[in-house]
Design a protein around this motif. Structure first.
Motif, PDB file in Angstrom:
ATOM      1  N   ALA A   1      -4.158 -15.014   5.690  1.00  0.00           N
ATOM      2  CA  ALA A   1      -3.339 -14.692   6.859  1.00  0.00           C
ATOM      3  C   ALA A   1      -2.061 -15.522   6.892  1.00  0.00           C
ATOM      4  O   ALA A   1      -0.952 -14.981   7.002  1.00  0.00           O
TER       5      ALA A   1
ATOM      6  N   SER B   1      -4.471  -9.011   5.690  1.00  0.00           N
ATOM      7  CA  SER B   1      -4.630  -9.536   7.048  1.00  0.00           C
ATOM      8  C   SER B   1      -3.648  -8.859   7.992  1.00  0.00           C
ATOM      9  O   SER B   1      -2.820  -8.041   7.588  1.00  0.00           O
ATOM     10  N   ASN B   2      -3.725  -9.248   9.266  1.00  0.00           N
ATOM     11  CA  ASN B   2      -2.828  -8.711  10.288  1.00  0.00           C
ATOM     12  C   ASN B   2      -1.553  -9.541  10.434  1.00  0.00           C
ATOM     13  O   ASN B   2      -1.001  -9.651  11.529  1.00  0.00           O
TER      14      ASN B   2
ATOM     15  N   VAL C   1       1.318  -7.607  11.814  1.00  0.00           N
ATOM     16  CA  VAL C   1       1.108  -7.367  13.246  1.00  0.00           C
ATOM     17  C   VAL C   1       1.569  -8.586  14.039  1.00  0.00           C
ATOM     18  O   VAL C   1       2.225  -8.459  15.089  1.00  0.00           O
TER      19      VAL C   1
ATOM     20  N   GLU D   1      -8.839  -9.978   9.386  1.00  0.00           N
ATOM     21  CA  GLU D   1      -8.790  -9.187   8.151  1.00  0.00           C
ATOM     22  C   GLU D   1      -8.721  -7.712   8.508  1.00  0.00           C
ATOM     23  O   GLU D   1      -9.399  -7.241   9.424  1.00  0.00           O
ATOM     24  N   LEU D   2      -7.890  -6.956   7.799  1.00  0.00           N
ATOM     25  CA  LEU D   2      -7.739  -5.528   8.048  1.00  0.00           C
ATOM     26  C   LEU D   2      -8.848  -4.739   7.349  1.00  0.00           C
ATOM     27  O   LEU D   2      -9.364  -5.163   6.303  1.00  0.00           O
TER      28      LEU D   2
ATOM     29  N   GLU E   1      -2.589  -3.253   4.151  1.00  0.00           N
ATOM     30  CA  GLU E   1      -1.335  -2.684   4.646  1.00  0.00           C
ATOM     31  C   GLU E   1      -0.264  -2.825   3.571  1.00  0.00           C
ATOM     32  O   GLU E   1      -0.037  -3.918   3.045  1.00  0.00           O
TER      33      GLU E   1
END
Length: 280
Positions: free
Chosen positions: A130, A184-185, A188, A204-205, A209
């Motif tokens: 992340a 990870s985000n 975002v 964690e996605l 992405e």
């Protein structure tokens, strides 16, 4: 004779001077600066012999003040280069990782701009995905300012391509593009920070992405790519010609209009200035 004897006795009784202590020449300024730099950057203590003792602290403590301050200034640079990361992780965490980074990757450039260049890779090995991914995004956006000027491919450049030659045409990414894939985000979190919204906890996605980072009208930007576009881009960067890209897209998606889909994607890249003009 007596006078001579007295003089002789006086000379004999005089204490002989001790041998002179060797005098070490002070180092030249350039050598002293180099020793001091080694002390700051590599912990070398050779410069201690040239530091005078203070009445309250010994020379090792005095040198330690400079060493601590040096690392602190470099951590300031990291927090300045990675403001979103600092807000997400906290200044204390960045300082902790920063001091470890100073030891692992001492600054090698006179320009502080390049000190934090490898910080994302360091975080990937020492802090998890992340923080490393958010640092990679900020690094890529910062690098857009330094990316080389390069002409962009225009639709008019393709007007001269004969229909039979299209399958063999190879495209190249513009110098102001970077491709990232996040587990990870982190993206975002960057969007939330940019919108002055509450930052989410690191997570964690479910699916990675895909992102493209680029510069448009002198402004660094990034946007997501769907799976098909990211696949086309990555294979295009490897040098795959347009005809092969269409075939690969058809095989992956089962889309009978793969050529039209690829052409539409290509036009979007050209409109955004993501492709380099052909070299003359």
């Amino acid at each position: 004779m007596k006078a001579a004897g007295a003089v002789a006795a006086k000379k004999t009784g005089r204490r002989q001077p001790s041998a002179a202590k060797p005098v070490h020449a002070a180092p030249r300024l350039a050598a002293l600066q180099e020793q001091f730099q080694l002390a700051l950057m590599q912990g070398d203590t050779g410069v201690l012999e040239h530091i005078l003792e203070a009445h309250k602290e010994d020379r090792a403590v005095l040198l330690g003040v400079y060493q601590h301050a040096y690392a602190g200034r470099l951590c300031d640079i990291l927090r300045s280069d990675y403001p979103v990361l600092t807000d997400w992780a906290g200044a204390d965490a960045i300082n902790e990782h920063g001091r470890a980074y100073v030891n692992a990757a001492p600054s090698r450039h006179a320009n502080a701009r390049w000190f934090g260049q490898r910080f994302p890779e360091f975080l990937a090995a020492n802090a998890g995905p992340a923080l490393a991914e958010l640092a990679a995004l900020e690094r890529a956006l910062n690098d857009m300012f330094d990316a080389a000027e390069q002409p962009s491919l225009q639709l008019s450049d393709l007007a001269q391509v004969a229909p039979e030659d299209w399958p063999r045409v190879v495209f190249s990414p513009h110098a102001v593009t970077r491709r990232l894939t996040f587990a990870s985000n982190a993206a975002v979190a960057w969007r939330a920070h940019n919108a002055d919204a509450a930052l989410p906890a690191a997570a964690e996605l479910d699916e990675p992405e895909q992102l493209i980072v680029y510069r448009s009208d002198l402004t660094p930007r990034f946007r997501p790519m769907d799976y098909a576009e990211a696949m086309l881009w990555d294979e295009m960067v490897k040098g795959m010609p347009f005809g092969a890209l269409c075939e690969m897209l058809a095989a992956q998606t089962g889309n009978d209009d793969a050529a039209l889909h690829a052409a539409s994607t290509l036009k979007g890249w050209i409109d955004e200035g993501l492709l380099a003009a052909p070299e003359e």
